[in-house]
Write a protein that holds these residues in place. Sequence first.
Motif, PDB file in Angstrom:
ATOM      1  N   ASP A 159      27.167  52.664  32.132  1.00  0.00           N
ATOM      2  CA  ASP A 159      26.474  53.435  33.164  1.00  0.00           C
ATOM      3  C   ASP A 159      26.702  52.834  34.538  1.00  0.00           C
ATOM      4  O   ASP A 159      27.414  51.843  34.701  1.00  0.00           O
ATOM      5  N   GLY A 160      26.086  53.441  35.555  1.00  0.00           N
ATOM      6  CA  GLY A 160      26.348  53.062  36.939  1.00  0.00           C
ATOM      7  C   GLY A 160      27.663  53.663  37.407  1.00  0.00           C
ATOM      8  O   GLY A 160      28.270  54.490  36.734  1.00  0.00           O
ATOM      9  N   SER A 161      28.117  53.247  38.576  1.00  0.00           N
ATOM     10  CA  SER A 161      29.431  53.677  39.081  1.00  0.00           C
ATOM     11  C   SER A 161      30.475  52.709  38.540  1.00  0.00           C
ATOM     12  O   SER A 161      31.092  51.934  39.275  1.00  0.00           O
ATOM     13  N   SER A 162      30.679  52.765  37.240  1.00  0.00           N
ATOM     14  CA  SER A 162      31.477  51.747  36.555  1.00  0.00           C
ATOM     15  C   SER A 162      32.967  51.871  36.788  1.00  0.00           C
ATOM     16  O   SER A 162      33.728  51.006  36.357  1.00  0.00           O
ATOM     17  N   ALA A 163      33.406  52.927  37.483  1.00  0.00           N
ATOM     18  CA  ALA A 163      34.816  53.027  37.870  1.00  0.00           C
ATOM     19  C   ALA A 163      34.995  52.834  39.372  1.00  0.00           C
ATOM     20  O   ALA A 163      36.055  53.123  39.916  1.00  0.00           O
ATOM     21  N   ALA A 164      33.945  52.357  40.041  1.00  0.00           N
ATOM     22  CA  ALA A 164      34.053  52.001  41.459  1.00  0.00           C
ATOM     23  C   ALA A 164      34.663  50.607  41.530  1.00  0.00           C
ATOM     24  O   ALA A 164      34.040  49.621  41.147  1.00  0.00           O
ATOM     25  N   LEU A 165      35.883  50.532  42.033  1.00  0.00           N
ATOM     26  CA  LEU A 165      36.679  49.319  41.892  1.00  0.00           C
ATOM     27  C   LEU A 165      36.396  48.307  42.995  1.00  0.00           C
ATOM     28  O   LEU A 165      37.209  48.079  43.884  1.00  0.00           O
ATOM     29  N   PHE A 166      35.211  47.700  42.953  1.00  0.00           N
ATOM     30  CA  PHE A 166      34.952  46.590  43.849  1.00  0.00           C
ATOM     31  C   PHE A 166      34.142  45.534  43.116  1.00  0.00           C
ATOM     32  O   PHE A 166      33.680  45.742  42.000  1.00  0.00           O
ATOM     33  N   SER A 167      33.984  44.406  43.749  1.00  0.00           N
ATOM     34  CA  SER A 167      33.578  43.198  43.027  1.00  0.00           C
ATOM     35  C   SER A 167      32.103  42.865  43.150  1.00  0.00           C
ATOM     36  O   SER A 167      31.709  41.735  42.891  1.00  0.00           O
ATOM     37  N   GLU A 168      31.270  43.815  43.507  1.00  0.00           N
ATOM     38  CA  GLU A 168      29.864  43.522  43.775  1.00  0.00           C
ATOM     39  C   GLU A 168      28.930  44.002  42.671  1.00  0.00           C
ATOM     40  O   GLU A 168      27.766  44.269  42.926  1.00  0.00           O
ATOM     41  N   GLY A 169      29.437  44.165  41.445  1.00  0.00           N
ATOM     42  CA  GLY A 169      28.532  44.420  40.335  1.00  0.00           C
ATOM     43  C   GLY A 169      28.777  45.674  39.529  1.00  0.00           C
ATOM     44  O   GLY A 169      28.297  45.790  38.411  1.00  0.00           O
ATOM     45  N   SER A 170      29.518  46.630  40.074  1.00  0.00           N
ATOM     46  CA  SER A 170      29.679  47.902  39.376  1.00  0.00           C
ATOM     47  C   SER A 170      30.498  47.760  38.092  1.00  0.00           C
ATOM     48  O   SER A 170      30.386  48.582  37.186  1.00  0.00           O
ATOM     49  N   MET A 171      31.304  46.724  37.988  1.00  0.00           N
ATOM     50  CA  MET A 171      32.181  46.564  36.827  1.00  0.00           C
ATOM     51  C   MET A 171      31.754  45.400  35.924  1.00  0.00           C
ATOM     52  O   MET A 171      32.466  45.037  34.990  1.00  0.00           O
ATOM     53  N   ASP A 172      30.577  44.841  36.178  1.00  0.00           N
ATOM     54  CA  ASP A 172      30.145  43.653  35.443  1.00  0.00           C
ATOM     55  C   ASP A 172      30.125  43.870  33.937  1.00  0.00           C
ATOM     56  O   ASP A 172      30.625  43.041  33.160  1.00  0.00           O
ATOM     57  N   THR A 173      29.519  44.958  33.479  1.00  0.00           N
ATOM     58  CA  THR A 173      29.298  45.123  32.037  1.00  0.00           C
ATOM     59  C   THR A 173      30.610  45.294  31.280  1.00  0.00           C
ATOM     60  O   THR A 173      30.787  44.735  30.194  1.00  0.00           O
ATOM     61  N   GLN A 174      31.556  46.053  31.862  1.00  0.00           N
ATOM     62  CA  GLN A 174      32.818  46.233  31.145  1.00  0.00           C
ATOM     63  C   GLN A 174      33.678  44.977  31.190  1.00  0.00           C
ATOM     64  O   GLN A 174      34.417  44.686  30.241  1.00  0.00           O
ATOM     65  N   ASP A 175      33.557  44.209  32.274  1.00  0.00           N
ATOM     66  CA  ASP A 175      34.291  42.945  32.340  1.00  0.00           C
ATOM     67  C   ASP A 175      33.803  41.973  31.266  1.00  0.00           C
ATOM     68  O   ASP A 175      34.591  41.210  30.692  1.00  0.00           O
ATOM     69  N   LEU A 176      32.490  42.003  30.997  1.00  0.00           N
ATOM     70  CA  LEU A 176      31.962  41.165  29.928  1.00  0.00           C
ATOM     71  C   LEU A 176      32.573  41.535  28.576  1.00  0.00           C
ATOM     72  O   LEU A 176      32.882  40.667  27.761  1.00  0.00           O
ATOM     73  N   MET A 177      32.745  42.832  28.342  1.00  0.00           N
ATOM     74  CA  MET A 177      33.320  43.265  27.075  1.00  0.00           C
ATOM     75  C   MET A 177      34.805  42.919  27.000  1.00  0.00           C
ATOM     76  O   MET A 177      35.316  42.521  25.946  1.00  0.00           O
ATOM     77  N   ALA A 178      35.504  43.063  28.121  1.00  0.00           N
ATOM     78  CA  ALA A 178      36.942  42.835  28.114  1.00  0.00           C
ATOM     79  C   ALA A 178      37.294  41.351  28.125  1.00  0.00           C
ATOM     80  O   ALA A 178      38.207  40.911  27.412  1.00  0.00           O
ATOM     81  N   TRP A 179      36.548  40.554  28.930  1.00  0.00           N
ATOM     82  CA  TRP A 179      36.965  39.177  29.188  1.00  0.00           C
ATOM     83  C   TRP A 179      35.874  38.135  28.929  1.00  0.00           C
ATOM     84  O   TRP A 179      36.092  36.949  29.164  1.00  0.00           O
ATOM     85  N   SER A 180      34.694  38.585  28.514  1.00  0.00           N
ATOM     86  CA  SER A 180      33.552  37.684  28.283  1.00  0.00           C
ATOM     87  C   SER A 180      33.138  36.943  29.549  1.00  0.00           C
ATOM     88  O   SER A 180      32.482  35.905  29.479  1.00  0.00           O
ATOM     89  N   GLU A 181      33.505  37.463  30.684  1.00  0.00           N
ATOM     90  CA  GLU A 181      33.103  36.906  31.973  1.00  0.00           C
ATOM     91  C   GLU A 181      33.410  37.925  33.062  1.00  0.00           C
ATOM     92  O   GLU A 181      34.197  38.848  32.863  1.00  0.00           O
ATOM     93  N   MET A 182      32.762  37.762  34.221  1.00  0.00           N
ATOM     94  CA  MET A 182      33.082  38.608  35.365  1.00  0.00           C
ATOM     95  C   MET A 182      34.273  38.027  36.105  1.00  0.00           C
ATOM     96  O   MET A 182      34.332  36.823  36.333  1.00  0.00           O
ATOM     97  N   LYS A 183      35.210  38.897  36.461  1.00  0.00           N
ATOM     98  CA  LYS A 183      36.383  38.452  37.213  1.00  0.00           C
ATOM     99  C   LYS A 183      36.499  39.294  38.480  1.00  0.00           C
ATOM    100  O   LYS A 183      37.267  40.256  38.528  1.00  0.00           O
ATOM    101  N   PRO A 184      35.714  38.958  39.510  1.00  0.00           N
ATOM    102  CA  PRO A 184      35.739  39.780  40.729  1.00  0.00           C
ATOM    103  C   PRO A 184      37.111  39.862  41.364  1.00  0.00           C
ATOM    104  O   PRO A 184      37.441  40.852  42.014  1.00  0.00           O
ATOM    105  N   GLU A 185      37.919  38.829  41.170  1.00  0.00           N
ATOM    106  CA  GLU A 185      39.274  38.868  41.752  1.00  0.00           C
ATOM    107  C   GLU A 185      40.161  39.883  41.052  1.00  0.00           C
ATOM    108  O   GLU A 185      41.239  40.211  41.545  1.00  0.00           O
ATOM    109  N   TRP A 186      39.721  40.394  39.901  1.00  0.00           N
ATOM    110  CA  TRP A 186      40.482  41.409  39.162  1.00  0.00           C
ATOM    111  C   TRP A 186      39.862  42.795  39.329  1.00  0.00           C
ATOM    112  O   TRP A 186      40.065  43.670  38.501  1.00  0.00           O
TER     113      TRP A 186
END
Length: 577
Positions: A159-186
């Motif tokens: 949920d959220g704007s999870s396809a908004a490609l910036f590093s301030e939180g919108s992609m946190d949950t999917q990054d956890l699933m993909a990489w087990s950590e947040m990677k704002p540089e990605w």
Amino acid sequence: MSSADKCRPQLVVPMPSTATIPKAVFWIFLVIGQVLTAQVPLPPTSASGDRCDLSGQWNLDEQPATNATGNLVFETANSLLQHWANTRYRNGHTIVPGTVPVGTILYHGAIMGPHVPTALDWVATEPDHSMLFCMGEVKSGCLHVTFVVTRPMKVLYFDGSSAALFSEGSMDTQDLMAWSEMKPEWALNEYQRIEDLCKWGQKYGLNGFVRMQMNFEMMICNFTSHMEVVSSLNLETLHLKLKNGQPTEDLNTMHSTFELMHSASWREAYPGETQVILDYSGLVSFYDTALVPSLVPRRVGLERWDHRVAGISSEDMERVKDRLIQVLEQPPVTASGIDWKTVLRLVVDRYASRLDVMQYLLNTTLDDTHILLDHAEKVQRQLRTVLTPYTVLAAVPSYTSVTSDTQNSWAVPVFRECVTSHMSSISISARGTTLTPSERLLLQALQETTREICRVATRMWASGLTAGVDPFYPANKRPDADHIRTLMDEWKKDLRGLMSWLDWSVWVKCRPACNVEEICYLPTWPIGFFPPPYDFPESQNSARSQTMENTSLPDPNKGEWKRPQPKCIRRLGPYGF
């Protein structure tokens, strides 16, 4: 009679049969019965602390705990797959399994090439969205493919704007699933993200991932296993003219951009994107304080705009992934059969508009005493309407018995019935079944939310009745203006606190309403974002990469982009966002 029933006021008013008396007499009898029961005192409460002592759990002055998240779980669950609410709060906190049913039509736009996609690519739920990526030279045109789902697709929704490609939180949950950590540089490394998400999801039979930005989209892991091509067309490109990723004043570009946002508006409110069916019995929430206790102190003192999943402990992260794996490995059917989407929505439907009109009445500046009393009576009528299904006959006191009762304890049975009516229906529906952990979380959120609504509504209603502004029980003496004004100030404070705590996106709208040539719009990534420079990943030969390379990252700490506010924009040229 059960002990619980003994605590309920037991009063029987004999009523004649409607078949034996004229209708007018029946209604007179009913009114007399109401007046008589108004004078019946409540059964005395027990000093021994038994179930009849309602002063603890049903304290009308007891507000929700500071760190309670039932309201947040409720509103995020109620807002799933709705564009408006998830644009307003971009940082998602919920992951839900779902199914894309057979017959669903999906769209893919790309640079003209010899092949349709077969794996690891994106599709849109609306052609207005996919056409944005249908890019190419004027002479060669672009490729636009329409797919139909031929077998139910198992997906995961962020949920959220999870396809908004910036590093301030919108992609946190999917990054956890993909990489087990947040990677704002990605933040813009979409190809690594889809590759790693699909690799992780393959173990659990996932066919794709549902996200949202300008509209809803899906990351597809395999195009050949559950979809077939309906058409593959060589189309004329839209000839979009962009500058720093933003539409220029070119009329064609502005029109295409608006129509993309227009198509998103069809999904902005309930029921939202209906082409994805979510399984609420498998919902995983980062607002679940039992599952993710490490985030509780990180939210202290922050507005919801600033809530992040970043900062989660490694132990909590593993617990979330374990819970999600359990959910994905079980059959996609709710354990209880309860339609949680509808259960949550019914609460919003029942209270939202009435709370809204009460706020309007209370926020109007009034000097005339007669108009002041009129508004107070209208608010009281709304409160009475809200509580009518729960106003047990024995709970309406005589005025002389409550004038000194500043706690309004006589109204507690109304408060209790208002809350337990919602909970009892769930308990009966789930009889003989076991609620999943997700369902227990939703039930707790429902209870916390309805408790606070019922508490504030009962408290306000009881105060109005005691003050003598209830039209159903007119006072012997009209209350003076100062008394009414004090009452309305207290009401305003109580109602403002309730609506702020609930924070339902249904109340966020353009005021005044837009005219026929406009629509109400919330600033949506990436339209209108003007951030600092950013190093983009190496381009890959696709329309999506080409579009991303021309897109700037937003500065999330500036103005309406941090806290999106609704505004009217034109739906006919000249446009402006």
